[in-house]
Structures are given as structure tokens and as C-alpha cells.
Design a protein around this motif. Structure first.
Motif, PDB file in Angstrom:
ATOM      1  N   LEU A   1       0.833  -1.202   0.000  1.00  0.00           N
ATOM      2  CA  LEU A   1       0.000   0.000   0.000  1.00  0.00           C
ATOM      3  C   LEU A   1       0.874   1.260   0.000  1.00  0.00           C
ATOM      4  O   LEU A   1       0.553   2.253  -0.659  1.00  0.00           O
ATOM      5  N   GLN A   2       1.983   1.201   0.719  1.00  0.00           N
ATOM      6  CA  GLN A   2       2.913   2.333   0.730  1.00  0.00           C
ATOM      7  C   GLN A   2       3.526   2.532  -0.660  1.00  0.00           C
ATOM      8  O   GLN A   2       3.685   3.675  -1.126  1.00  0.00           O
ATOM      9  N   LYS A   3       3.869   1.428  -1.331  1.00  0.00           N
ATOM     10  CA  LYS A   3       4.427   1.531  -2.686  1.00  0.00           C
ATOM     11  C   LYS A   3       3.447   2.221  -3.627  1.00  0.00           C
ATOM     12  O   LYS A   3       3.827   3.084  -4.422  1.00  0.00           O
ATOM     13  N   LEU A   4       2.166   1.837  -3.529  1.00  0.00           N
ATOM     14  CA  LEU A   4       1.151   2.445  -4.388  1.00  0.00           C
ATOM     15  C   LEU A   4       1.036   3.946  -4.111  1.00  0.00           C
ATOM     16  O   LEU A   4       0.886   4.754  -5.034  1.00  0.00           O
ATOM     17  N   ARG A   5       1.100   4.315  -2.829  1.00  0.00           N
ATOM     18  CA  ARG A   5       1.020   5.739  -2.468  1.00  0.00           C
ATOM     19  C   ARG A   5       2.199   6.506  -3.048  1.00  0.00           C
ATOM     20  O   ARG A   5       2.025   7.601  -3.632  1.00  0.00           O
ATOM     21  N   GLU A   6       3.396   5.945  -2.901  1.00  0.00           N
ATOM     22  CA  GLU A   6       4.592   6.636  -3.380  1.00  0.00           C
ATOM     23  C   GLU A   6       4.598   6.733  -4.900  1.00  0.00           C
ATOM     24  O   GLU A   6       5.040   7.749  -5.470  1.00  0.00           O
ATOM     25  N   GLU A   7       4.098   5.690  -5.575  1.00  0.00           N
ATOM     26  CA  GLU A   7       4.012   5.742  -7.036  1.00  0.00           C
ATOM     27  C   GLU A   7       3.023   6.809  -7.491  1.00  0.00           C
ATOM     28  O   GLU A   7       3.163   7.380  -8.582  1.00  0.00           O
ATOM     29  N   ALA A   8       2.022   7.085  -6.640  1.00  0.00           N
ATOM     30  CA  ALA A   8       1.042   8.130  -6.960  1.00  0.00           C
ATOM     31  C   ALA A   8       1.573   9.517  -6.645  1.00  0.00           C
ATOM     32  O   ALA A   8       0.916  10.527  -6.937  1.00  0.00           O
TER      33      ALA A   8
ATOM     34  N   VAL B   1      -8.830  -0.726   1.608  1.00  0.00           N
ATOM     35  CA  VAL B   1      -7.875  -1.112   0.567  1.00  0.00           C
ATOM     36  C   VAL B   1      -8.336  -0.584  -0.787  1.00  0.00           C
ATOM     37  O   VAL B   1      -7.558   0.004  -1.555  1.00  0.00           O
ATOM     38  N   ARG B   2      -9.604  -0.774  -1.086  1.00  0.00           N
ATOM     39  CA  ARG B   2     -10.122  -0.336  -2.393  1.00  0.00           C
ATOM     40  C   ARG B   2     -10.161   1.195  -2.499  1.00  0.00           C
ATOM     41  O   ARG B   2      -9.895   1.755  -3.570  1.00  0.00           O
ATOM     42  N   ARG B   3     -10.466   1.883  -1.402  1.00  0.00           N
ATOM     43  CA  ARG B   3     -10.452   3.346  -1.420  1.00  0.00           C
ATOM     44  C   ARG B   3      -9.039   3.873  -1.647  1.00  0.00           C
ATOM     45  O   ARG B   3      -8.833   4.806  -2.434  1.00  0.00           O
ATOM     46  N   LEU B   4      -8.077   3.264  -0.970  1.00  0.00           N
ATOM     47  CA  LEU B   4      -6.689   3.685  -1.155  1.00  0.00           C
ATOM     48  C   LEU B   4      -6.241   3.443  -2.593  1.00  0.00           C
ATOM     49  O   LEU B   4      -5.597   4.309  -3.208  1.00  0.00           O
ATOM     50  N   ALA B   5      -6.590   2.266  -3.141  1.00  0.00           N
ATOM     51  CA  ALA B   5      -6.215   1.964  -4.523  1.00  0.00           C
ATOM     52  C   ALA B   5      -6.810   2.996  -5.479  1.00  0.00           C
ATOM     53  O   ALA B   5      -6.149   3.429  -6.438  1.00  0.00           O
ATOM     54  N   ALA B   6      -8.049   3.401  -5.223  1.00  0.00           N
ATOM     55  CA  ALA B   6      -8.697   4.406  -6.067  1.00  0.00           C
ATOM     56  C   ALA B   6      -8.002   5.760  -5.938  1.00  0.00           C
ATOM     57  O   ALA B   6      -7.742   6.445  -6.944  1.00  0.00           O
ATOM     58  N   HIS B   7      -7.688   6.168  -4.705  1.00  0.00           N
ATOM     59  CA  HIS B   7      -6.996   7.439  -4.490  1.00  0.00           C
ATOM     60  C   HIS B   7      -5.609   7.432  -5.148  1.00  0.00           C
ATOM     61  O   HIS B   7      -5.128   8.486  -5.590  1.00  0.00           O
ATOM     62  N   TYR B   8      -4.993   6.249  -5.206  1.00  0.00           N
ATOM     63  CA  TYR B   8      -3.653   6.140  -5.777  1.00  0.00           C
ATOM     64  C   TYR B   8      -3.696   5.877  -7.285  1.00  0.00           C
ATOM     65  O   TYR B   8      -2.657   5.618  -7.905  1.00  0.00           O
TER      66      TYR B   8
END
Length: 283
Positions: free
Chosen positions: A18-25, A58-65
Motif C-alpha cells: 500500500l505504501q508503494k502504491l502511495r509513493e508511485e502516486a 484497501v479499495r479506497r486507497l487503490a482508487a486514491h492512488y
């Protein structure tokens, strides 16, 4: 969700992904926390695995990212909802956490690769061979812990000996097969065990022969566990301070390449079995 005092490697891995997805965003922790409607401290706990996370989160974070990889998202959701209490739980107060983390990783793996130079890989070991290895540890293990480690290693074989089994490939150097761990009788039985397992359709054993010229691709053992999606693959290596779980994509690519290189110069399965048969006669 309640905070965890000691998250497992799988729980920590969910947070890392989840952190990787945030940083990639391109988002900072506090920015992502605002989008989620929480504070930076809570998000930090989620990303460290200390705090659990719901499917919705998880799905909300994925959408935000802006993550559109449905396979990865579904895999992360499965990790968030996993409540498996496997056979390894009975060892929780007997063995270091890394032993349990390895068992859990293997339980969820879609395939396993091993490369070993000095010893037979754990999944192929006989009970006497494993006991001889653990008996050599310095300082010497108490009897109850030694036996717990042996029994744990034997139970780990479930992923290749029972259904549903996973594809398994071991690249073992000839040196590891020639070293007489536990004496001649134990070594002979160990070679027979490898031959028995190598006859299974989903198990491939290939020998890295002494005869290779200029071989130096890998100098230490490696275990590679395939994830549900490639992003969740994991490499496990032993280090002076303990077991290390590697999940960085750049490093995973290196280990994938190294494995394929070693595989390319190893003997094919049939010649490998022939060599192991001969070594068993020579013991």
C-alpha cells in the motif's frame, strides 16, 4: 481495527504494498491520510502492518492512488481479509517468528524455486538430515527447540507432498549432494529422498555440476516464492542477523535473472537424477 504488537511478515507486506502504491502516486503520507479521512499516524500504522485494514479501505486507497491493476488490488484485498491459522501456529511460542513467516509465505505461494550450494534445500530434506544440520548450530540448541525445528521443517514439505501442491524447482550444487551431513547412512537416505520427490510431476530437481567452467552467478542460497501476482513475489535469504524477506521489484528482477542463468547451466532433470543415483552408490 485493533493494533498488532507483532505483525507477521504477510501483514507487514500488505502495508508495504500500500505504501508503494502511495509513493508511485506521488502522495505524501499526510496527503493520503486526508483523502482517506484519517490522520497520518493511522496511515503510518496501516503501512507498517501494525494496524489492520478493511476491504473498503484497501479499495479506497487503490482508487486514491489511481491503481487500475485489478489483479493486484484483488490480491491485496485477499491479504487484508485473510484469517488463516495454519499448522505453523502451534510453533508460535517455540520458534522464532521468521520460521512461521516462511511457512505462511509458502502456504500462499503459487510456485517455489530454490538454489542451494552447501546443503540440500529444506523442502527436500529428510528428518535425519535436518536434525544433523540443526545439531551443528553454535551455540547448541536445547533439545526441545532442536526437535521443534526439525518437525517444523518436515511439516513445511506439505506444499509439495500433499494436495493442493505447487510447482517446485530446486537447483542444487553437486557439492551440497556430496557433503556427508550426518554420516554416510544419512547422506545415502537423503539422496534417495531427493530421487523419490523428483519423480513427482510438479517437482523438478536439477544439479549444478562441478564440471562447469567459470561459474559465479550466485554465491549464496536463495528461496523464491511466487505470489498470486508477480508484484507479490518474495525472495528469502539467510543473513548474519537472521532471515531476510526481499520484496523490492528491482531486487526481485535481479533474482529472477540469476535463477534463470543458473537454471540454464544446470543439468536437465534426467541427467541430474542419473548423477544423484551415482552419488548414492558412491556414499
Amino acid at each position: 481495527m485493533a493494533r498488532r504488537r507483532h505483525p507477521t511478515a504477510r501483514q507487514a507486506r500488505l502495508g508495504v504494498e500500500l505504501q508503494k502504491l502511495r509513493e508511485e502516486a506521488g502522495l505524501k503520507g499526510r496527503e493520503a491520510a486526508v483523502l482517506l479521512g484519517t490522520d497520518a499516524a493511522r496511515l503510518s500504522q496501516i503501512e507498517s502492518g501494525v494496524a489492520g485494514v478493511s476491504v473498503d479501505t484497501v479499495r479506497r486507497l487503490a482508487a486514491h492512488y489511481a491503481c487500475t491493476d485489478e489483479g493486484l488490488i484483488d490480491a491485496l484485498v485477499a491479504m487484508a481479509t485473510d484469517r488463516t491459522r495454519g499448522w505453523w501456529e502451534e510453533y508460535r511460542k517455540l520458534l522464532p517468528a521468521s520460521f512461521l513467516d516462511l511457512s505462511e509465505l509458502e502456504h500462499h505461494a503459487t510456485f517455489r524455486w530454490d538454489v542451494d550450494f552447501l546443503h540440500v534445500p529444506g523442502l527436500l530434506q529428510s528428518e535425519d538430515y535436518a536434525r544433523a544440520l540443526f545439531s551443528c548450530r553454535v551455540p547448541q540448541l536445547p533439545c526441545n527447540e532442536l526437535e521443534a525445528r526439525v518437525h517444523h521443517r518436515m511439516e513445511r514439505r506439505v506444499i509439495i507432498t500433499e494436495e493442493p501442491s505447487i510447482p517446485y524447482q530446486a537447483l542444487v550444487h553437486e557439492a551440497a549432494l556430496r557433503i556427508r551431513v550426518g554420516g554416510s547412512a544419512t547422506s545415502r537416505a537423503q539422496l534417495a529422498r531427493i530421487l523419490e520427490l523428483s519423480e513427482r510431476d510438479h517437482v523438478t530437481v536439477r544439479v549444478i555440476p562441478f564440471a562447469l567452467e567459470d561459474f559465479s552467478d550466485i554465491t549464496a542460497a536463495m528461496a523464491y516464492a511466487g505470489g498470486v501476482v508477480p508484484e507479490l513475489d518474495t525472495v528469502v535469504r539467510d543473513a548474519p542477523h537472521g532471515t531476510v524477506f526481499i520484496d523490492c521489484e528491482a531486487q526481485l528482477n535481479v533474482f529472477r535473472t540469476l535463477f534463470r542463468r543458473v537454471e540454464a547451466v544446470s543439468l536437465e532433470p534426467k541427467p541430474s537424477r542419473d548423477l544423484i543415483h551415482q552419488l548414492a552408490k558412491d556414499v
